[in-house]
Design a protein around this motif. Structure first.
Motif, PDB file in Angstrom:
ATOM      1  N   LEU A  84       0.831  -1.209   0.000  1.00 18.96           N
ATOM      2  CA  LEU A  84       0.000   0.000   0.000  1.00 18.96           C
ATOM      3  C   LEU A  84       0.861   1.252   0.000  1.00 18.96           C
ATOM      4  O   LEU A  84       0.613   2.196  -0.753  1.00 18.96           O
ATOM      5  N   GLN A  85       1.898   1.245   0.825  1.00 17.27           N
ATOM      6  CA  GLN A  85       2.801   2.400   0.886  1.00 17.27           C
ATOM      7  C   GLN A  85       3.563   2.573  -0.430  1.00 17.27           C
ATOM      8  O   GLN A  85       3.730   3.695  -0.911  1.00 17.27           O
ATOM      9  N   THR A  86       3.980   1.477  -1.028  1.00 17.37           N
ATOM     10  CA  THR A  86       4.663   1.542  -2.326  1.00 17.37           C
ATOM     11  C   THR A  86       3.726   2.125  -3.370  1.00 17.37           C
ATOM     12  O   THR A  86       4.113   2.991  -4.160  1.00 17.37           O
ATOM     13  N   ARG A  87       2.484   1.665  -3.379  1.00 17.85           N
ATOM     14  CA  ARG A  87       1.481   2.161  -4.321  1.00 17.85           C
ATOM     15  C   ARG A  87       1.279   3.667  -4.164  1.00 17.85           C
ATOM     16  O   ARG A  87       1.247   4.408  -5.150  1.00 17.85           O
ATOM     17  N   GLU A  88       1.160   4.115  -2.919  1.00 18.57           N
ATOM     18  CA  GLU A  88       0.967   5.546  -2.661  1.00 18.57           C
ATOM     19  C   GLU A  88       2.151   6.365  -3.158  1.00 18.57           C
ATOM     20  O   GLU A  88       1.982   7.422  -3.771  1.00 18.57           O
ATOM     21  N   LYS A  89       3.359   5.880  -2.901  1.00 22.14           N
ATOM     22  CA  LYS A  89       4.553   6.619  -3.325  1.00 22.14           C
ATOM     23  C   LYS A  89       4.672   6.633  -4.845  1.00 22.14           C
ATOM     24  O   LYS A  89       5.041   7.662  -5.427  1.00 22.14           O
ATOM     25  N   LEU A  90       4.355   5.526  -5.499  1.00 22.14           N
ATOM     26  CA  LEU A  90       4.380   5.489  -6.966  1.00 22.14           C
ATOM     27  C   LEU A  90       3.381   6.486  -7.539  1.00 22.14           C
ATOM     28  O   LEU A  90       3.671   7.194  -8.511  1.00 22.14           O
ATOM     29  N   ALA A 117      -3.430  -1.982  -7.725  1.00 25.78           N
ATOM     30  CA  ALA A 117      -4.878  -1.779  -7.581  1.00 25.78           C
ATOM     31  C   ALA A 117      -5.447  -1.330  -8.930  1.00 25.78           C
ATOM     32  O   ALA A 117      -5.536  -0.130  -9.196  1.00 25.78           O
ATOM     33  N   PRO A 118      -5.818  -2.277  -9.791  1.00 28.75           N
ATOM     34  CA  PRO A 118      -6.266  -1.940 -11.149  1.00 28.75           C
ATOM     35  C   PRO A 118      -7.501  -1.033 -11.224  1.00 28.75           C
ATOM     36  O   PRO A 118      -7.698  -0.355 -12.225  1.00 28.75           O
ATOM     37  N   ASP A 119      -8.308  -1.004 -10.181  1.00 26.39           N
ATOM     38  CA  ASP A 119      -9.532  -0.189 -10.216  1.00 26.39           C
ATOM     39  C   ASP A 119      -9.443   1.068  -9.351  1.00 26.39           C
ATOM     40  O   ASP A 119     -10.457   1.690  -9.035  1.00 26.39           O
ATOM     41  N   TRP A 120      -8.232   1.493  -8.997  1.00 23.12           N
ATOM     42  CA  TRP A 120      -8.044   2.676  -8.153  1.00 23.12           C
ATOM     43  C   TRP A 120      -8.372   3.922  -8.969  1.00 23.12           C
ATOM     44  O   TRP A 120      -7.683   4.270  -9.915  1.00 23.12           O
ATOM     45  N   ARG A 121      -9.447   4.599  -8.585  1.00 20.08           N
ATOM     46  CA  ARG A 121      -9.958   5.727  -9.375  1.00 20.08           C
ATOM     47  C   ARG A 121      -8.975   6.879  -9.501  1.00 20.08           C
ATOM     48  O   ARG A 121      -8.876   7.490 -10.561  1.00 20.08           O
ATOM     49  N   GLN A 122      -8.265   7.198  -8.438  1.00 24.76           N
ATOM     50  CA  GLN A 122      -7.299   8.297  -8.518  1.00 24.76           C
ATOM     51  C   GLN A 122      -6.247   8.016  -9.584  1.00 24.76           C
ATOM     52  O   GLN A 122      -5.903   8.886 -10.380  1.00 24.76           O
ATOM     53  N   ALA A 123      -5.717   6.803  -9.572  1.00 25.31           N
ATOM     54  CA  ALA A 123      -4.676   6.439 -10.540  1.00 25.31           C
ATOM     55  C   ALA A 123      -5.251   6.396 -11.949  1.00 25.31           C
ATOM     56  O   ALA A 123      -4.591   6.822 -12.906  1.00 25.31           O
ATOM     57  N   LEU A 124      -6.468   5.913 -12.095  1.00 21.74           N
ATOM     58  CA  LEU A 124      -7.101   5.882 -13.418  1.00 21.74           C
ATOM     59  C   LEU A 124      -7.339   7.300 -13.947  1.00 21.74           C
ATOM     60  O   LEU A 124      -7.155   7.564 -15.139  1.00 21.74           O
ATOM     61  N   THR A 125      -7.719   8.204 -13.058  1.00 23.88           N
ATOM     62  CA  THR A 125      -7.918   9.608 -13.449  1.00 23.88           C
ATOM     63  C   THR A 125      -6.592  10.230 -13.886  1.00 23.88           C
ATOM     64  O   THR A 125      -6.528  10.927 -14.905  1.00 23.88           O
ATOM     65  N   LEU A 126      -5.531   9.953 -13.134  1.00 22.15           N
ATOM     66  CA  LEU A 126      -4.212  10.469 -13.505  1.00 22.15           C
ATOM     67  C   LEU A 126      -3.759   9.876 -14.838  1.00 22.15           C
ATOM     68  O   LEU A 126      -3.228  10.595 -15.690  1.00 22.15           O
TER      69      LEU A 126
END
Length: 166
Positions: A84-90, A117-126
């Motif tokens: 989770l922390q790695t994902r946030e930093k990426l 997290a393939p369905d993470w909305r923030q990352a998909l928006t970015l």
């Protein structure tokens, strides 16, 4: 008909305006995060405070803040204690590179983030914002190249026309 024209002008405006849904952060928030880091007691609180500071820095309108946030995140990425922390930093790194205009690097990082997290909305928006910028830059580049080619052909035609008159 008026609605269609309005939508057309809105889409052209957003194309050239480069609007996105990624928040901005101002200097006051950054200063508050810096104070929070300096006042953090234990290591866990300090790490949480550093993450908030990194978030604020990469969301800043000031390039030097964004660069500082990127440097902090890159230095701490190997020390991530959980996926989770790695994902946030990426994700935050991807935002930082997006803000710096390095859309290719931003896209690479957001794709790595989406592996967690393939369905993470923030990352998909970015990811959509990055791809829109890449497409926009491509269209503008083609337009510049076409204009340059047109000027070159026009210049050659003018030289040929003036040579024929002599």
């Amino acid at each position: 008909m008026d609605v269609k024209i309005g939508r057309f002008f809105d889409s052209v405006g957003s194309f050239f305006g480069g609007g996105d849904n990624i928040p901005w952060c101002d200097r006051d928030i950054i200063a508050g995060c810096e104070n929070e880091v300096s006042e953090a007691g234990n290591a866990e609180n300090k790490n949480d405070s550093l993450m908030r500071l990194s978030w604020a820095l990469v969301h800043s309108r000031q390039p030097e803040d964004v660069n500082r946030g990127i440097a902090m995140l890159e230095a701490s990425l190997d020390r991530s204690t959980s996926p989770l922390q790695t994902r946030e930093k990426l994700y935050l790194l991807a935002v930082g590179y997006y803000r710096n205009g390095d859309y290719t690097r931003s896209r690479q990082l957001v794709e790595r983030c989406l592996e967690f997290a393939p369905d993470w909305r923030q990352a998909l928006t970015l990811k959509k914002a990055v791809e829109d910028k890449i497409a926009k830059d491509g269209v503008i580049g083609i337009g510049i190249a076409a204009t340059a080619a047109g000027l070159l052909v026009g210049g050659i035609a003018a030289v040929v026309a003036s040579a024929r008159k002599r």
